[in-house]
Design a protein around this motif. Structure first.
Motif, short mmCIF file in Angstrom:
data_model
loop_
_atom_site.label_atom_id
_atom_site.label_comp_id
_atom_site.label_asym_id
_atom_site.label_seq_id
_atom_site.Cartn_x
_atom_site.Cartn_y
_atom_site.Cartn_z
N LEU A 149 -4.11 -2.12 5.30
CA LEU A 149 -3.52 -0.76 5.08
C LEU A 149 -3.96 0.15 5.90
O LEU A 149 -5.03 0.67 6.05
CB LEU A 149 -3.92 -0.33 3.50
CG LEU A 149 -3.62 -1.38 2.40
CD1 LEU A 149 -3.98 -1.10 0.92
CD2 LEU A 149 -2.05 -1.65 2.32
N CYS A 156 6.56 -2.35 -2.11
CA CYS A 156 7.50 -1.33 -3.05
C CYS A 156 8.75 -2.17 -3.05
O CYS A 156 9.48 -1.58 -4.25
CB CYS A 156 7.51 -0.06 -2.46
SG CYS A 156 8.61 -0.16 -0.78
N TRP A 171 1.93 -12.16 -0.92
CA TRP A 171 0.69 -11.70 0.13
C TRP A 171 0.15 -12.89 0.66
O TRP A 171 0.11 -14.02 -0.01
CB TRP A 171 -0.30 -10.83 -0.67
CG TRP A 171 0.08 -9.64 -1.00
CD1 TRP A 171 1.27 -8.84 -1.05
CD2 TRP A 171 -0.61 -8.67 -2.01
NE1 TRP A 171 1.40 -7.87 -1.57
CE2 TRP A 171 0.16 -7.60 -2.24
CE3 TRP A 171 -2.10 -8.77 -2.60
CZ2 TRP A 171 -0.26 -6.55 -3.10
CZ3 TRP A 171 -2.41 -7.74 -3.35
CH2 TRP A 171 -1.60 -6.57 -3.67
N TYR A 225 5.07 1.61 0.43
CA TYR A 225 4.53 0.73 1.65
C TYR A 225 5.09 -0.93 1.32
O TYR A 225 5.09 -1.26 0.27
CB TYR A 225 3.08 0.87 1.28
CG TYR A 225 2.50 0.03 2.59
CD1 TYR A 225 2.23 0.61 3.81
CD2 TYR A 225 1.96 -1.58 2.24
CE1 TYR A 225 1.54 0.07 4.63
CE2 TYR A 225 1.25 -2.08 3.27
CZ TYR A 225 0.87 -1.46 4.52
OH TYR A 225 0.53 -1.83 5.62
N ASP A 226 5.73 -1.24 2.35
CA ASP A 226 6.19 -2.37 2.46
C ASP A 226 6.36 -3.09 3.65
O ASP A 226 6.31 -2.54 4.71
CB ASP A 226 7.53 -2.56 1.88
CG ASP A 226 8.23 -3.81 1.11
OD1 ASP A 226 7.73 -4.10 0.24
OD2 ASP A 226 8.87 -4.79 1.90
N LEU A 282 2.48 -0.21 -3.61
CA LEU A 282 1.97 -1.29 -2.70
C LEU A 282 2.92 -2.57 -2.78
O LEU A 282 2.86 -3.38 -3.85
CB LEU A 282 0.60 -1.87 -2.93
CG LEU A 282 -0.15 -2.87 -2.20
CD1 LEU A 282 0.11 -2.55 -0.45
CD2 LEU A 282 -1.74 -2.84 -2.49
N SER A 340 1.39 -2.00 -7.96
CA SER A 340 2.01 -2.81 -7.30
C SER A 340 2.74 -3.74 -8.09
O SER A 340 2.27 -4.35 -9.33
CB SER A 340 0.93 -3.71 -6.40
OG SER A 340 1.51 -4.81 -5.71
N VAL A 367 -2.82 3.41 -7.52
CA VAL A 367 -2.35 2.40 -6.80
C VAL A 367 -1.68 1.75 -7.83
O VAL A 367 -1.89 1.38 -8.83
CB VAL A 367 -3.35 1.72 -5.98
CG1 VAL A 367 -2.42 0.36 -5.50
CG2 VAL A 367 -3.86 2.27 -4.97
N ALA A 424 -0.13 -5.88 3.25
CA ALA A 424 -1.26 -5.47 2.21
C ALA A 424 -2.31 -5.85 2.47
O ALA A 424 -3.49 -5.18 2.25
CB ALA A 424 -0.89 -6.33 1.08
N LEU A 456 -0.16 5.05 -4.05
CA LEU A 456 0.62 4.12 -3.24
C LEU A 456 1.32 3.12 -4.19
O LEU A 456 0.76 2.33 -4.91
CB LEU A 456 -0.75 3.20 -2.48
CG LEU A 456 -0.22 2.12 -1.66
CD1 LEU A 456 0.65 2.66 -0.52
CD2 LEU A 456 -1.73 1.64 -1.16
N ALA A 471 -6.81 -2.61 -1.51
CA ALA A 471 -6.24 -1.46 -2.64
C ALA A 471 -7.36 -0.73 -3.10
O ALA A 471 -7.24 0.34 -3.42
CB ALA A 471 -5.49 -2.23 -3.73
N GLY A 515 -5.89 -8.37 0.07
CA GLY A 515 -5.09 -7.49 -0.25
C GLY A 515 -5.69 -6.59 -1.39
O GLY A 515 -5.77 -5.37 -1.64
#
Length: 264
Positions: free
Chosen positions: A113, A62, A132, A81-82, A60, A125, A123, A110, A58, A142, A138
């Motif tokens: 999810l 992006c 966030w 993911y955004d 996170l 990021s 993951v 975030a 992922l 994650a 968040g």
């Protein structure tokens, strides 16, 4: 918190709406940004992924997809993911241009999810957490979607430990980008990661030089705000100016941190 940003004025007045509205129009600029496209943190991520070869990763928050493109050669599937649909579309276009077929995209926040527990083997990021709404939530999300024993790599600008420099950093970040939340200190990262269920295995500090003109142009900072940043720089104490290595044209240098953590 809702998984997707609502449309219209109400959404744009929310923090998430402000972030999406701020970055969406600049999606292509972030894909092309040299500052975001390379760096020792991406090199370190590639080394980890080449060694561990996770099946599903992922990305996170992006943004322009630079983590996704770094990971794609070593991962079975990357989910970019955004919050911003415009950013995700830019990632899809760039993936097609590069001929990368193992990147999927998903939109959301975030803190909520849309994935089941233990859905990912890794993951990552990068330059996202300071936008966030809630870092604690968040990071907990994650951890929830990461399999036990899986690795997470968090890369971001880190705030100085001393308050004067911290305040200066947050001020110029907010003037440049009104959707900025907060850059966190190393101590804050350590505490929040431990609370979320991570054990930090490695931490690497870097210095990132930002050329002022392109830094404000990339996000289309209003001239009034850019002038205010320059005023703060020119009025900074000698200690602050040395820490950020402020140059005559406003170019300066930030601290960044790469944290490798294991889910326990």
């Amino acid at each position: 918190m809702m998984g997707e940003v609502q449309s219209g004025t109400a959404a744009e007045s929310s923090h998430e709406g402000r972030v999406s509205a701020q970055f969406g129009p600049q999606a292509a600029a972030y894909v092309a940004s040299a500052v975001h496209a390379r760096g020792p943190d991406l090199d370190a991520l590639a080394t980890i992924l080449q060694r561990e070869r996770p099946h599903r990763l992922l990305d996170l928050g992006c943004g322009g997809g630079h983590v996704s493109f770094t990971a794609a050669p070593f991962v079975g599937e990357v989910v970019a993911y955004d919050l911003s649909e415009a950013m995700l579309e830019a990632v899809r276009v760039e993936a097609a241009r590069r001929g990368v077929s193992n990147i999927a995209t998903r939109q959301g926040v975030a803190e909520a999810l849309p994935f089941p527990d233990a859905a990912f083997d890794a993951v990552a990021s990068r330059y996202s957490a300071h936008h966030w709404r809630n870092l604690k939530v968040g990071l907990a999300e994650a951890r929830r979607v990461l399999k036990a024993g899986g690795r997470a790599v968090f890369m971001d600008v880190v705030a100085p430990q001393w308050p004067v420099a911290d305040t200066f950093l947050q001020a110029i970040e907010l003037l440049r980008d009104p959707s900025h939340g907060r850059n966190f200190s190393r101590g804050e990262w350590d505490a929040h990661l431990a609370q979320a269920g991570f054990v930090v295995e490695a931490a690497t500090a870097h210095r990132l030089r930002l050329e002022f003109a392109s830094w404000v142009a990339r996000i289309r900072t209003p001239e009034l705000h850019a002038a205010a940043i320059r005023s703060l720089q020119q009025g900074a104490s000698a200690e602050v100016a040395r820490h950020f290595e402020i140059e005559p044209d406003g170019t300066f240098t930030l601290d960044t941190l790469t944290l490798v953590a294991r889910a326990v």
